[in-house]
Design a protein around this motif. Structure first.
Motif, PDB file in Angstrom:
ATOM      1  N   GLY A 140      -6.785   2.763   3.335  1.00 47.24           N
ATOM      2  CA  GLY A 140      -8.192   1.769   2.900  1.00 47.24           C
ATOM      3  C   GLY A 140      -9.318   2.048   2.557  1.00 47.24           C
ATOM      4  N   MET A 196      -4.421  -0.087  -6.338  1.00 49.58           N
ATOM      5  CA  MET A 196      -3.328  -1.633  -5.231  1.00 49.58           C
ATOM      6  C   MET A 196      -4.168  -2.369  -6.136  1.00 49.58           C
ATOM      7  N   ALA A 232       0.669  -0.882  -0.059  1.00 53.78           N
ATOM      8  CA  ALA A 232      -0.031   0.230  -0.129  1.00 53.78           C
ATOM      9  C   ALA A 232       0.776   1.317   0.334  1.00 53.78           C
ATOM     10  N   ARG A 271      -9.197  -2.050  -0.647  1.00 55.12           N
ATOM     11  CA  ARG A 271      -9.225  -3.110  -0.569  1.00 55.12           C
ATOM     12  C   ARG A 271     -10.118  -4.622  -1.069  1.00 55.12           C
TER      13      ARG A 271
END
Length: 200
Positions: free
Chosen positions: A106, A156, A21, A133
């Motif tokens: 996140g 991500m 991250a 996420r």
């Protein structure tokens, strides 16, 4: 002016997902550095960290030691008490007036942003870099305008690793190798943290 990303959290323990991250945010948001800041007492969690602050800081240091763009700060642990982001970024801006700060968060924390302490004031002092996420879709339409304006999204890789799962693996005698960096794994095993066995 340096662009700094802030990775806050209990890091109980730090794991590969945290590092991915941080590196994803650094690259996609064109950050100069990412600063990891372990919390003393997280305001939106219902339990205290299992590992001490000193041990969590050491695990973060071990995990980030090979990346020159990563730094570890213990300012929230030194301050003690509940770790409010507004207090942290206010202190950082005084110490580093030539830096611009953004919190790396996140999708679970993006959805929680309206509940953050003095959030409107915080949004004037720091931006937010939001990372999706697994299994936690973003609900940006629920955010007030001032938060959407402060938010930068970054894509991500979908990696479903959590500190809770890692602690459970150690407690159950299952392998957590490669979920945490090898120096962190050795440190946890060496101290018998999270119910892990000290012998290898």
């Amino acid at each position: 002016m340096k662009k700094i990303g802030i990775m806050g959290g209990t890091f109980d323990p730090i794991h590969a997902g945290h590092l991915i991250a941080a590196e994803t945010a650094r690259e996609q948001a064109d950050l100069d550095e990412v600063w990891f800041i372990p919390t003393a007492d997280p305001p939106l969690k219902d339990r205290a960290p299992l590992a001490t602050g000193e041990r969590r800081v050491e695990m973060v240091r071990l995990a980030t030691q090979g990346n020159g763009s990563f730094r570890v700060l213990d300012i929230e642990l030194k301050r003690g008490g509940v770790s409010y982001s507004i207090d942290t970024v206010t202190e950082l801006r005084k110490l580093h007036p030539g830096h611009a700060f953004s919190y790396i968060i996140g999708s679970d924390r993006i959805n929680d942003l309206p509940r953050w302490h003095r959030i409107e004031e915080l949004s004037k002092l720091a931006g937010f870099i939001g990372l999706e996420r697994p299994g936690e879709p973003l609900r940006l339409t629920w955010l007030p305008d001032f938060l959407r304006d402060s938010l930068t999204l970054a894509k991500m890789p979908q990696i479903g690793i959590s500190s809770t799962e890692i602690r459970s693996r150690f407690a159950d005698g299952r392998s957590a190798r490669y979920l945490v960096p090898e120096p962190v794994y050795a440190y946890i095993r060496g101290l018998g943290l999270y119910g892990s066995s000290i012998d290898d």
